[in-house]
Motif scaffolding. Structure first.
Motif, mmCIF file in Angstrom:
data_model
loop_
_atom_site.group_PDB
_atom_site.id
_atom_site.type_symbol
_atom_site.label_atom_id
_atom_site.label_comp_id
_atom_site.label_asym_id
_atom_site.label_seq_id
_atom_site.Cartn_x
_atom_site.Cartn_y
_atom_site.Cartn_z
ATOM 1 N N UNK A 89 0.853 -1.202 0.000
ATOM 2 C CA UNK A 89 0.000 0.000 0.000
ATOM 3 C C UNK A 89 0.882 1.242 0.000
ATOM 4 N N UNK A 90 0.308 2.321 -0.561
ATOM 5 C CA UNK A 90 1.016 3.604 -0.622
ATOM 6 C C UNK A 90 0.129 4.718 -0.083
ATOM 7 N N UNK A 91 0.807 5.822 0.277
ATOM 8 C CA UNK A 91 0.088 6.996 0.735
ATOM 9 C C UNK A 91 -0.336 7.825 -0.482
ATOM 10 N N UNK A 92 -1.604 8.220 -0.518
ATOM 11 C CA UNK A 92 -2.104 9.055 -1.606
ATOM 12 C C UNK A 92 -1.788 10.522 -1.333
ATOM 13 N N UNK A 93 -2.115 11.384 -2.299
ATOM 14 C CA UNK A 93 -1.816 12.805 -2.140
ATOM 15 C C UNK A 93 -2.585 13.434 -0.980
ATOM 16 N N UNK A 94 -3.752 12.918 -0.676
ATOM 17 C CA UNK A 94 -4.538 13.477 0.428
ATOM 18 C C UNK A 94 -4.232 12.798 1.765
ATOM 19 N N UNK A 95 -3.138 11.990 1.853
ATOM 20 C CA UNK A 95 -2.679 11.416 3.115
ATOM 21 C C UNK A 95 -3.329 10.110 3.492
ATOM 22 N N UNK A 96 -4.122 9.526 2.627
ATOM 23 C CA UNK A 96 -4.763 8.252 2.929
ATOM 24 C C UNK A 96 -3.919 7.102 2.404
ATOM 25 N N UNK A 97 -4.241 5.894 2.870
ATOM 26 C CA UNK A 97 -3.495 4.707 2.450
ATOM 27 C C UNK A 97 -4.339 3.878 1.497
ATOM 28 N N UNK A 98 -3.732 3.594 0.337
ATOM 29 C CA UNK A 98 -4.452 2.847 -0.710
ATOM 30 C C UNK A 98 -3.691 1.564 -1.027
ATOM 31 N N UNK A 99 -4.436 0.462 -1.114
ATOM 32 C CA UNK A 99 -3.831 -0.816 -1.484
ATOM 33 C C UNK A 99 -3.533 -0.792 -2.979
ATOM 34 N N UNK A 100 -2.245 -1.028 -3.294
ATOM 35 C CA UNK A 100 -1.840 -0.968 -4.700
ATOM 36 C C UNK A 100 -1.578 -2.350 -5.289
ATOM 37 N N UNK A 101 -1.246 -3.292 -4.444
ATOM 38 C CA UNK A 101 -0.957 -4.626 -4.969
ATOM 39 C C UNK A 101 -1.255 -5.646 -3.873
ATOM 40 N N UNK A 102 -1.840 -6.782 -4.215
ATOM 41 C CA UNK A 102 -2.167 -7.811 -3.238
ATOM 42 C C UNK A 102 -2.162 -9.172 -3.908
ATOM 43 N N UNK A 103 -1.584 -10.181 -3.176
ATOM 44 C CA UNK A 103 -1.595 -11.581 -3.601
ATOM 45 C C UNK A 103 -2.180 -12.382 -2.449
ATOM 46 N N UNK A 104 -3.248 -13.115 -2.697
ATOM 47 C CA UNK A 104 -3.967 -13.821 -1.633
ATOM 48 C C UNK A 104 -3.922 -15.330 -1.769
ATOM 49 N N UNK A 105 -3.267 -15.867 -2.815
ATOM 50 C CA UNK A 105 -3.212 -17.302 -3.031
ATOM 51 C C UNK A 105 -1.947 -17.887 -2.403
ATOM 52 N N UNK A 106 -2.125 -18.712 -1.369
ATOM 53 C CA UNK A 106 -0.977 -19.302 -0.677
ATOM 54 C C UNK A 106 -0.412 -20.467 -1.489
ATOM 55 N N UNK A 107 0.896 -20.722 -1.284
ATOM 56 C CA UNK A 107 1.571 -21.846 -1.912
ATOM 57 C C UNK A 107 2.452 -22.564 -0.898
ATOM 58 N N UNK A 108 2.578 -23.852 -1.073
ATOM 59 C CA UNK A 108 3.451 -24.708 -0.255
ATOM 60 C C UNK A 108 2.969 -24.881 1.190
ATOM 61 N N UNK A 109 1.866 -24.285 1.573
ATOM 62 C CA UNK A 109 1.263 -24.537 2.877
ATOM 63 C C UNK A 109 -0.210 -24.183 2.786
ATOM 64 N N UNK A 110 -0.991 -24.699 3.688
ATOM 65 C CA UNK A 110 -2.438 -24.526 3.650
ATOM 66 C C UNK A 110 -2.920 -23.908 4.956
ATOM 67 N N UNK A 111 -3.239 -22.615 5.000
ATOM 68 C CA UNK A 111 -3.747 -21.984 6.234
ATOM 69 C C UNK A 111 -5.079 -22.599 6.663
ATOM 70 N N UNK A 112 -5.239 -22.772 7.970
ATOM 71 C CA UNK A 112 -6.469 -23.294 8.547
ATOM 72 C C UNK A 112 -6.931 -22.324 9.635
ATOM 73 N N UNK A 113 -8.168 -21.841 9.585
ATOM 74 C CA UNK A 113 -8.626 -20.863 10.584
ATOM 75 C C UNK A 113 -8.472 -21.335 12.025
ATOM 76 N N UNK A 114 -8.573 -22.645 12.271
ATOM 77 C CA UNK A 114 -8.537 -23.142 13.650
ATOM 78 C C UNK A 114 -7.164 -23.020 14.306
ATOM 79 N N UNK A 115 -6.096 -22.784 13.511
ATOM 80 C CA UNK A 115 -4.765 -22.698 14.108
ATOM 81 C C UNK A 115 -4.386 -21.265 14.458
ATOM 82 N N UNK A 116 -5.305 -20.329 14.281
ATOM 83 C CA UNK A 116 -4.979 -18.928 14.573
ATOM 84 C C UNK A 116 -4.575 -18.717 16.022
ATOM 85 N N UNK A 117 -5.167 -19.468 16.931
ATOM 86 C CA UNK A 117 -4.852 -19.258 18.350
ATOM 87 C C UNK A 117 -3.446 -19.716 18.712
ATOM 88 N N UNK A 118 -2.777 -20.470 17.775
ATOM 89 C CA UNK A 118 -1.411 -20.898 18.044
ATOM 90 C C UNK A 118 -0.376 -19.964 17.410
#
Length: 576
Positions: free
Chosen positions: A92-121
């Protein structure tokens, strides 16, 4: 997506990661430049999955070096890594008016599989949950509750362990970290600082320590204000024991224990000692008596430790020293178990010890048992007989012992301390947990005071003396008087003769009472014996050969029978 601040964006991505079951890290970002200087203000920022990147080569090398050669002759890495090259990221980058904008995102995991139940660990998420339970964790831990019990209690409030985001190990780590912070200047210094704070709050808190030749802590003793006040009222007889809880520093925990007006054990002082020798015990006894205003107890009860015996004789020459009867009799199987008629020998010796009410009776019964079973050459029994004045009850009945014949008072106090102290307890924690334990004991005494003031036991007989004791005794001690009133049903007067003008000597017959091991109550046997009771008809005073009144403060059934025989109406004034 656009966010007002960097924190808003960071919290948003954290919540997303927690929901999906993976951790994130800030991987980098640029700061604003002004006139060649870097300002503390970001221009952009990048977050990555904690599994992004490759393992550090140095970690792989050190892993092989640390592990060495396995049993199969192959070098194997023994250090784990989360780095598996996962590409998930957010930039993310700061815009001219001082806000933060997401410019690039990758959400596909590789080589491991996240599981919601392990968040507490995942550490970055359970820190938030730990902060929510931190206060209650330390409250329970300070009260002596173990970490597994605390974890179970907190998890039960969240409908089970599976729904509680904090593990038992995490709770333990928080407690250990807090201990390390308190001990930054050393364990002994932390304890000294706590002593200083206690003395500042209450001038009657007494503490003393000494160092060895290397300036290391050697012995320490402390007595709180409650114990010093209790000693004034209940310091006639004390038990001393140093066999409890040798801690991680190999310092035995020694304590002085007395008995209060409810028959409860009261702590009268504590010490952590480096050596169980005469010189150390002399230091403890000398300073303990000094703390108590220079007044030594009338009697002290210990085990057969020779160092204690020497120290007590030197520091408290006018104090009657008594050995624990239970510790001596507990050695019977070890010392005499090899004899063919061991059971008969044991019963004969126990009858001589417990059934003898005078010194002469004991001497005769003991010698008869020794002669009957050819025990004259037994060195252990010979030594006990030579020191019989230290432990045989008939030799002790001429003075008040608050009903104590063994150090079981100390052992019951030790079992009470088990809730608060462990071998892993550090020095400064000893004193803190001690104060917690004393608060609980004080509350128990207050509860007993309230019960005695609000309730009373119903009379079990028509004896006037029972009604008198109902008014002047605490509830717990009055029960002992009632037991003697009930036992009076088995007492009968079989003879009387005049000693002088006002003194009569009665001969009363009573059953022999024994303790039932199942019900733990005294029951009458078929055997009978006679007791001598002297009664002064002028002053309404009486003395019994059993000396229960002198040794425990409880009037015996034999005196009650004589009072009833003489129809003493002035018993109330006589007792007062």
């Amino acid at each position: 997506m656009v966010f007002l601040t960097l924190d808003d964006l960071d919290n948003f991505f954290r919540r997303y990661a927690k929901q999906q079951g993976f951790g994130i890290v800030k991987a980098g970002g640029a700061y604003k430049q002004e006139k060649g200087k870097t300002l503390n203000e970001r221009r952009n920022c990048t977050w990555k999955c904690e599994s992004g990147g490759k393992p550090d080569a140095r970690i792989r090398a050190s892993s092989r070096l640390l592990n060495g050669v396995s049993g199969k002759g192959v070098k194997m890495a023994n250090r784990k890594t989360k780095k598996v090259g996962c590409p998930v990221m957010l930039h993310a980058k700061v815009t001219k008016d001082g806000k933060w904008q997401i410019r690039n995102v990758v959400l596909q995991h590789q080589n491991h599989e996240p599981v919601p139940s392990i968040s507490k660990y995942i550490s970055m998420f359970h820190r938030e949950d730990l902060n929510a339970v931190r206060r209650r964790l330390f409250q329970h831990h300070d009260e002596g509750v173990s970490i597994p019990q605390i974890h179970s209690a907190l998890a039960a409030e969240r409908n089970g362990v599976e729904n509680f985001p904090v593990s038992e190990r995490q709770l333990r780590n928080v407690v250990d970290k807090e201990k390390r912070l308190k001990m930054m200047e050393g364990d002994a210094n932390a304890m000294a600082a706590y002593f200083h704070r206690m003395s500042t709050d209450n001038q009657n808190f007494f503490h003393l320590h000494r160092l060895d030749d290397d300036e290391r802590l050697k012995d320490v003793m402390w007595v709180d204000a409650r114990s010093r006040a209790a000693y004034i009222e209940f310091g006639d007889v004390v038990c001393f024991d140093s066999t409890y809880l040798t801690n991680r520093y190999l310092l035995p925990f020694a304590n002085f224990v007395g008995v209060n007006h409810h028959g409860q054990s009261v702590l009268l002082g504590c010490a952590l000692i480096s050596h169980e020798d005469a010189e150390t015990f002399e230091w403890v006894f000398t300073n303990w008596i000094s703390c108590m205003g220079g007044k030594a107890p009338s009697g002290i009860l210990t085990d057969q430790d020779a160092a204690m015996k020497k120290a007590i004789a030197k520091v408290m020459p006018n104090t009657r020293h008594r050995w624990c009867l239970w510790h001596i009799l507990n050695k019977l199987p070890l010392k005499l178990g090899g004899y063919d008629k061991y059971d008969e020998i044991k019963q004969a010796l126990l009858r001589a010890i417990y059934d003898s009410y005078t010194v002469e009776e004991f001497e005769n019964s003991w010698n008869e048992a020794i002669d009957a079973y050819n025990l004259g050459e037994n060195a252990w029994l010979k030594g006990l007989y030579q020191e019989r004045e230290w432990w045989i009850p008939p030799y002790m009945k001429d003075m008040f012992w608050a009903g104590m014949r063994s150090t079981q008072r100390v052992e019951s106090m030790n079992s009470f301390f088990d809730k608060y102290l462990k071998k892993q307890t550090r020095l400064y924690e000893f004193v803190q947990q001690y104060c917690k334990a004393m608060e609980r004991r004080a509350e128990d005494e207050n509860q007993a005071d309230a019960d005695s003031a609000r309730f009373c036991h119903q009379l079990v007989s028509d004896f006037p003396i029972e009604r008198v004791f109902q008014k002047i005794y605490t509830s717990a001690k009055f029960v002992e008087v009632q037991q003697e009133c009930m036992k009076n049903l088995y007492v009968s007067i079989v003879g009387c003769k005049g000693v002088d003008e006002n003194v009569l000597e009665y001969t009363v017959e009573d059953r022999v009472w024994v303790r039932d091991p199942n019900t733990r109550k005294d029951v009458p046997t078929r055997r009978k014996r006679e007791y001598e009771v002297k009664f002064n008809s002028n002053s309404y005073e009486a003395w019994c050969v059993c000396k229960l009144m002198e040794s425990s403060g409880i009037i015996c059934r034999h005196i009650i029978a004589v009072f009833e025989k003489n129809d003493v109406e002035e018993v109330h004034d006589m007792i007062l």
